[in-house]
Write an enzyme that holds these catalytic residues in place. Sequence first.
Site, PDB file in Angstrom:
ATOM      1  N   ARG A   1       0.834  -1.208   0.000  1.00 21.21           N
ATOM      2  CA  ARG A   1       0.000   0.000   0.000  1.00 21.21           C
ATOM      3  C   ARG A   1       0.860   1.247   0.000  1.00 21.21           C
ATOM      4  O   ARG A   1       1.904   1.289   0.658  1.00 21.21           O
ATOM      5  CB  ARG A   1      -0.860   0.057   1.273  1.00 21.21           C
ATOM      6  CG  ARG A   1      -2.097  -0.793   1.196  1.00 21.21           C
ATOM      7  CD  ARG A   1      -3.086  -0.469   2.304  1.00 21.21           C
ATOM      8  NE  ARG A   1      -2.464  -0.331   3.612  1.00 21.21           N
ATOM      9  CZ  ARG A   1      -3.033   0.309   4.624  1.00 21.21           C
ATOM     10  NH1 ARG A   1      -4.214   0.864   4.487  1.00 21.21           N
ATOM     11  NH2 ARG A   1      -2.417   0.384   5.797  1.00 21.21           N
TER      12      ARG A   1
ATOM     13  N   SER B   1       7.255  -4.994   7.534  1.00 25.24           N
ATOM     14  CA  SER B   1       6.919  -5.956   8.603  1.00 25.24           C
ATOM     15  C   SER B   1       7.725  -7.247   8.517  1.00 25.24           C
ATOM     16  O   SER B   1       7.167  -8.339   8.450  1.00 25.24           O
ATOM     17  CB  SER B   1       5.426  -6.272   8.564  1.00 25.24           C
ATOM     18  OG  SER B   1       4.711  -5.077   8.623  1.00 25.24           O
TER      19      SER B   1
ATOM     20  N   ASP C   1       5.332  -2.995  12.081  1.00 28.18           N
ATOM     21  CA  ASP C   1       3.879  -2.799  12.203  1.00 28.18           C
ATOM     22  C   ASP C   1       3.419  -2.694  13.668  1.00 28.18           C
ATOM     23  O   ASP C   1       2.453  -2.006  13.977  1.00 28.18           O
ATOM     24  CB  ASP C   1       3.097  -3.901  11.472  1.00 28.18           C
ATOM     25  CG  ASP C   1       3.539  -5.299  11.883  1.00 28.18           C
ATOM     26  OD1 ASP C   1       4.565  -5.428  12.570  1.00 28.18           O
ATOM     27  OD2 ASP C   1       2.864  -6.276  11.512  1.00 28.18           O
TER      28      ASP C   1
END
Length: 908
Positions: A530, A594, A648
């Site tokens: 994203r 992550s 994250d």
Amino acid sequence: TEPSEKMAHFLTVDRYLYHMRLSDDVLLDVMARFQAEMVKGLGRDTNPTATVKMLPSFVRSLPDGSEKGDFLAVDLGGSQFRAHQVKVFDDGKQSSQLESKFYPTPKEVIQGNGAELFDYVAECLVDFMETKNLKHKKLPLGFTFSFPCKQTKLEEGVLLAWTKHFKVRGVQDTDVVSSLRKALQKHKDIDVDVLALVNDTVGTMMTCGYDDQRCEVGLIIGTGTNACYMEEMRHIDLVEGDEGRMCINTEWGAFGDDGALDDLRTEFDRELDLGSLNPGRQLFEKMISSLYLGELVRLILLKMTKEGLLFNGKVSTALLTKGKIEMKHVSAMEKYKEGLSNTKEILTELNLFPSEEDCIAVQHVCTIVSFRSANLCAAALAAILTRLRENKKLLRMRTTVGIDGGLYKTHPQYAKRLHKVVRRLVPNCDVRFLLSVSGSGKGAAMVTAVAYRLAAQRKRIDAALAPFLLTLETLQEVKNKMRTELEYGLKRETQASASVKMLPTYVCGTPDGTEKGKFLALDLGGTNFRVLLVKIRSGRRRSVQMYNKIFAIPLEIMQGTGEELFDHIVQCIADFLEYMGIKGARLPLGFTFSFPCRQASIDKGTLVGWTKGFKATDCEGEDVVDMLREAIRRRNEFDLDIVAVVNDTVGTMMTCGYEDPNCEIGLIAGTGSNVCYMEDMKNIEIVEGNEGKMCINTEWGGFGDNGCIDNIRTKYDKEVDEGSLNPGKQRYEKMTSGMYLGEIVRQILIDLTKQGLLFRGQISESLRKRGIFETKFLSQIESDRLALLQVRRILQQLGLDSTCEDSIIVKEVCGAVSKRAAQLCGAGLAAIVEKKRENQGVEHLQITVGVDGTLYKLHPHFSRVLRETVKELAPQCDVTFMLSEDGSGKGAALITAVAKRLHNVGQK
């Protein structure tokens, strides 16, 4: 006689007994009334006033064919007392052998006192065991007691009232099982364990259930009448618990005692009731059971004779004598094949000298009376079948009714009529009627055999799940070990060998509300990538606005070269900047990455190793920020200021920290499991400086990789670990995170199936497949709103054909595994909040934990158990849990904003 004359006699009787002919519409109406009565009897508030008592029998399971062993049964309820020995063979053929002995029940016993009655029962049983040479054996016993009892357990029942001419003093309102046990204890030479108290109707269902596993209704139509069936526990208000089913003894003979059938009762029914031993009670039974049908026929014949319609108006003494016409007479007169000879013979014996016309009319009266009985019985049975079908949410249902009783067995037409009417009233049920052989005795033994099997199963299931039940002491120990490991990870000399890595993130502050500006955020952690634009406003109109676009990462890029991967990422950023119309702006960027990284500063992150299916070459051991800068340079279209590389978990903490300044811990409880928290710089030996705080990414999934929690790892955990991609690593994560819980459950289910405790001992192909049991199934199966029927559906999707009992066990296994996960996670978190409290040197700490992850969000009990465990293990900490909304995107932008703010402060 001419046909027209014969017809005339029929019409006379038909006109006379017009009210006894019940149309299908009337029967459907009776069916609806009975359904309403059942609901009333099952409700806690409505049961006291219900006529149909719907008594729970505590029989929770039908025979499944795996029962075996020797059982005793005693049967009290008729003119004779019976003792039985039942051998049940586990030979795959479901065979059993019954041996019985009958004992008279003397009048002085059935009308004496309770102690005498139970002593007599015990003596008969001892005699029976002697004749069968059983005194040396310890045997389980089932007690058939055919009187209405209120049961609170399978082996406990309080007598509500005597029926069938029994009038024993001092037994009503007492537990008949403990009375029998007391009497048996006087005989020191036998060892008998009373395991079950059974009503004869339930016994009938269980006997037939042994031969046909579809049997879930028991029906008795004889001297008395009653029905029982398997009801869903969630509908039985009178018993605790929602899981599974239980047999309900309807005691339907009392249907109509509140006037519900008054419009269908004829003058003859009223007269018969007034002359009975219990006027106003058992009105339904009086319309259908064989004890009363002969008397009903006598009353009708008497009135017709008085009105000159029969026997030339001559009333004999037989017609005036109550009980003179019995059911056996009615049955014999309805043997049409023998013409009128039987009827003529019986009436002559009763000193009635019938003409042929009289014989035809009497035969017709008998037919109408017994046909009405079959009709009413069919309507109530159809109500039960409809309820069963609706409980199962089926359009069509196949089921079996186990049936016993003299009227059904000996009357020439009764069975055929009953079957026909039931099938007409419930066309969407395919019903098989199975005659019970030796119902109540064998049935009591079968109930006992099932109870015995369930008790043995229970022991083995408890043994399998016992290692998952963690005591408070064990959890305390886990908390203390976690605390020790956290300290190891922070110290310079032990850090290299520590199982909890305690990676510094160089994030040195949480949001204070003054952050503002436009930021870019990247989020790479799975198959999707994203890019986000985040606008942060400060001041009174504080807000965060986000715009994002999701891009796929094709498999060939995930597993290609590092250069291709980062070029693809930059291509996606370029598309996004163009899409948003901000290509020229040099924006600060936060990169949520992550994967485990070692950081040397907030904008330097060296990849320790790929996870989650990524295998891009030339990346491990490299700085991912440099690789991203290189790719931007290669493209040479725009420039970005890469301020922070973010995990994250840290993003989750920052997102919640923006809403609540008290948030200094981030927790992820999802596919993976991890925690970060703000640690005092003076405790972080591996980073220079003693001032302020820094966020530490604990990477606590590795806790226990040094063997420190081996004492709580079960054989199932070891199997899951050995079959995983990284054996011996991330042991704590493998006990607490969503990626592995379903696999632990699958291992337990395989073990229980091998032990023959589940799925009839058959391991299906799908159960053999690793990963088939996803964590989402745990969440669905444990949902309180889900009935077991839906649990069965979920299991069917997995190719597991489960019974109701299987579904209960599966639900229990899921519960044990997820509860342990939440407790272990809570114990780890308690270690961290306690450390925070000690760092601050306060008696009482108030702190917020930012949480994200599907397990925490979607599992019906995980979050509650986690919170309760933290509260119990860290009582001096008041912990608030806050759900993170979009930690990885918004969090990355906020870290970037905070880093910018701190950087500017530093420069000033």
